[in-house]
Design a protein around this motif. Structure first.
Motif, PDB file in Angstrom:
ATOM      1  N   GLY A   5       0.836  -1.202   0.000  1.00  0.00           N
ATOM      2  CA  GLY A   5       0.000   0.000   0.000  1.00  0.00           C
ATOM      3  C   GLY A   5       0.863   1.241   0.000  1.00  0.00           C
ATOM      4  N   GLY A   6       1.997   1.175  -0.711  1.00  0.00           N
ATOM      5  CA  GLY A   6       2.988   2.248  -0.634  1.00  0.00           C
ATOM      6  C   GLY A   6       2.771   3.400  -1.589  1.00  0.00           C
ATOM      7  N   GLY A   7       1.707   3.364  -2.373  1.00  0.00           N
ATOM      8  CA  GLY A   7       1.515   4.385  -3.385  1.00  0.00           C
ATOM      9  C   GLY A   7       0.930   5.689  -2.886  1.00  0.00           C
ATOM     10  N   THR A   8       0.251   5.650  -1.757  1.00  0.00           N
ATOM     11  CA  THR A   8      -0.415   6.848  -1.239  1.00  0.00           C
ATOM     12  C   THR A   8      -0.431   6.817   0.288  1.00  0.00           C
ATOM     13  N   GLY A   9      -0.905   7.892   0.867  1.00  0.00           N
ATOM     14  CA  GLY A   9      -1.223   7.951   2.287  1.00  0.00           C
ATOM     15  C   GLY A   9      -0.084   7.598   3.223  1.00  0.00           C
ATOM     16  N   ILE A  10      -0.421   6.845   4.254  1.00  0.00           N
ATOM     17  CA  ILE A  10       0.547   6.493   5.287  1.00  0.00           C
ATOM     18  C   ILE A  10       1.690   5.664   4.706  1.00  0.00           C
ATOM     19  N   GLY A  11       1.387   4.749   3.787  1.00  0.00           N
ATOM     20  CA  GLY A  11       2.430   3.925   3.194  1.00  0.00           C
ATOM     21  C   GLY A  11       3.485   4.750   2.490  1.00  0.00           C
ATOM     22  N   LEU A  12       3.045   5.715   1.702  1.00  0.00           N
ATOM     23  CA  LEU A  12       3.986   6.581   0.994  1.00  0.00           C
ATOM     24  C   LEU A  12       4.744   7.476   1.966  1.00  0.00           C
ATOM     25  N   GLU A  13       4.091   7.929   2.999  1.00  0.00           N
ATOM     26  CA  GLU A  13       4.760   8.776   3.994  1.00  0.00           C
ATOM     27  C   GLU A  13       5.880   8.004   4.694  1.00  0.00           C
ATOM     28  N   ILE A  14       5.602   6.742   5.027  1.00  0.00           N
ATOM     29  CA  ILE A  14       6.637   5.901   5.641  1.00  0.00           C
ATOM     30  C   ILE A  14       7.788   5.691   4.671  1.00  0.00           C
ATOM     31  N   ARG A  43       0.207   4.129  -9.865  1.00  0.00           N
ATOM     32  CA  ARG A  43       0.289   4.919  -8.633  1.00  0.00           C
ATOM     33  C   ARG A  43       1.592   4.641  -7.879  1.00  0.00           C
ATOM     34  N   VAL A  44       1.953   3.365  -7.730  1.00  0.00           N
ATOM     35  CA  VAL A  44       3.178   3.069  -6.979  1.00  0.00           C
ATOM     36  C   VAL A  44       4.422   3.486  -7.761  1.00  0.00           C
ATOM     37  N   GLN A  45       4.368   3.394  -9.086  1.00  0.00           N
ATOM     38  CA  GLN A  45       5.503   3.847  -9.884  1.00  0.00           C
ATOM     39  C   GLN A  45       5.693   5.356  -9.736  1.00  0.00           C
ATOM     40  N   ALA A  46       4.596   6.094  -9.734  1.00  0.00           N
ATOM     41  CA  ALA A  46       4.674   7.545  -9.556  1.00  0.00           C
ATOM     42  C   ALA A  46       5.213   7.891  -8.168  1.00  0.00           C
ATOM     43  N   LYS A 106       8.914   7.276  -8.119  1.00  0.00           N
ATOM     44  CA  LYS A 106       9.604   8.339  -8.856  1.00  0.00           C
ATOM     45  C   LYS A 106       9.734   9.600  -8.016  1.00  0.00           C
ATOM     46  N   SER A 107       8.689   9.906  -7.242  1.00  0.00           N
ATOM     47  CA  SER A 107       8.747  11.104  -6.399  1.00  0.00           C
ATOM     48  C   SER A 107       9.856  10.983  -5.359  1.00  0.00           C
ATOM     49  N   ILE A 108      10.064   9.770  -4.852  1.00  0.00           N
ATOM     50  CA  ILE A 108      11.139   9.544  -3.881  1.00  0.00           C
ATOM     51  C   ILE A 108      12.495   9.606  -4.569  1.00  0.00           C
ATOM     52  N   SER A 109      12.596   8.988  -5.742  1.00  0.00           N
ATOM     53  CA  SER A 109      13.856   9.012  -6.500  1.00  0.00           C
ATOM     54  C   SER A 109      14.231  10.430  -6.898  1.00  0.00           C
ATOM     55  N   ASP A 110      13.241  11.227  -7.248  1.00  0.00           N
ATOM     56  CA  ASP A 110      13.494  12.617  -7.647  1.00  0.00           C
ATOM     57  C   ASP A 110      14.061  13.444  -6.496  1.00  0.00           C
ATOM     58  N   GLU A 111      13.783  13.001  -5.274  1.00  0.00           N
ATOM     59  CA  GLU A 111      14.333  13.676  -4.096  1.00  0.00           C
ATOM     60  C   GLU A 111      15.713  13.148  -3.724  1.00  0.00           C
ATOM     61  N   GLY A 112      16.193  12.156  -4.487  1.00  0.00           N
ATOM     62  CA  GLY A 112      17.501  11.590  -4.204  1.00  0.00           C
ATOM     63  C   GLY A 112      17.471  10.290  -3.439  1.00  0.00           C
ATOM     64  N   GLY A 113      16.281   9.753  -3.193  1.00  0.00           N
ATOM     65  CA  GLY A 113      16.160   8.493  -2.477  1.00  0.00           C
ATOM     66  C   GLY A 113      16.284   7.296  -3.398  1.00  0.00           C
ATOM     67  N   LYS A 114      16.457   6.133  -2.790  1.00  0.00           N
ATOM     68  CA  LYS A 114      16.533   4.887  -3.540  1.00  0.00           C
ATOM     69  C   LYS A 114      15.184   4.187  -3.437  1.00  0.00           C
ATOM     70  N   ALA A 115      14.479   4.102  -4.568  1.00  0.00           N
ATOM     71  CA  ALA A 115      13.129   3.551  -4.545  1.00  0.00           C
ATOM     72  C   ALA A 115      12.827   2.805  -5.828  1.00  0.00           C
ATOM     73  N   ALA A 116      11.998   1.788  -5.707  1.00  0.00           N
ATOM     74  CA  ALA A 116      11.491   1.035  -6.848  1.00  0.00           C
ATOM     75  C   ALA A 116      10.045   0.668  -6.534  1.00  0.00           C
TER      76      ALA A 116
END
Length: 259
Positions: free
Chosen positions: A16-25, A45-48, A51-61
């Protein structure tokens, strides 16, 4: 308040990492050095979100995964390990719910929520276990539940039963897997004002002020409050904490008892 390397080198899978609490974590984890895999039923949704995390310099897939399907869950776990080299943290956040009096609840409606919340959590824990056991940091499982799963949840018997089951499952695994250096905990959020669920269930219907007053603090929580709790439980700051249910609800459950 956490140092930038609090979760350095750790790998987390977040359902559930695409939005809300999951994405915030996920966002908080990435900012503190973790690599994150976001999964959900809506791949776009999860790909977007990744990408938002990667754009900030984080490591995400990210990848599509329905937690009701054990094969998909196992594939997501294996993809995480293949991409990042390990799995240290399993966040069970995916959930389903809808308001319905129990007498009107269909067997299919009951089954759907139980499959997502309770069965999905079991599938994720089961598939993640060998990798969490192998973690050089020590494995950590964190499941998002609610105190309404303990007290009962009128008009949401399916969700209450699932969340109560997750609490029992988590405490069982804390004992069974403690010797494998895996800690298993839960977080019980209260009404979180900047989530779609709280907005839809309370605020849009004009019940926002009433729900906020049901908490001891008299205010809604924020997604970041839950993310901070999830950082703590996944980090070495909580290295001796397992089998716990961290209540982050502004004292709502205590006020319910008091009144």
């Amino acid at each position: 308040m956490f140092t930038n390397d609090t979760l350095q080198g750790r790998v987390a899978l977040i359902t559930g990492g695409g939005t809300g609490i999951g994405l915030e974590i996920a966002t908080a984890y990435a900012r503190l050095g973790a690599s994150v895999m976001l999964v959900g039923r809506n791949e776009e949704r999860v790909q977007a979100a990744a990408k938002s995390i990667s754009d900030e310099g984080g490591k995400a897939a990210a990848m599509k995964c329905d937690v009701r399907n054990y094969d998909e869950v196992k594939q997501a776990v294996e993809a995480t390990v293949e991409r990042f080299g390990a799995l240290d943290i399993m966040i069970n956040n995916a959930a389903g719910n809808f308001v319905c009096p129990t007498a009107e609840l269909s067997p299919n409606g009951w089954k759907t929520v139980i499959d997502i919340d309770l069965n999905g959590t079991f599938y994720c824990c089961h598939a993640a276990y060998p990798h969490l056991k192998a973690s050089r940091h020590g494995g950590s499982v964190i499941s998002i539940i609610t105190m309404l799963g303990v007290s009962g949840w009128p008009a949401a018997a399916h969700a209450a039963s699932a969340k109560g089951g997750i609490l029992s499952l988590s405490r069982t695994l804390a004992v069974e897997w403690g010797g494998d250096n895996i800690r298993v905990n839960t977080i019980s959020p209260g009404p979180i004002g900047d989530t779609e669920g709280t907005k839809r269930m309370y605020i849009d219907g004009g019940k926002g002020d009433l729900e906020a007053k049901k908490t001891a603090l008299g205010i809604f929580g924020r997604k970041v409050d839950i993310a901070n709790a999830a950082v703590y439980l996944a980090s070495d700051l909580a290295s001796y904490v397992t089998g716990d249910n961290l209540i982050v609800d502004g004292g709502r459950w205590l006020k319910y008892v008091a009144e």
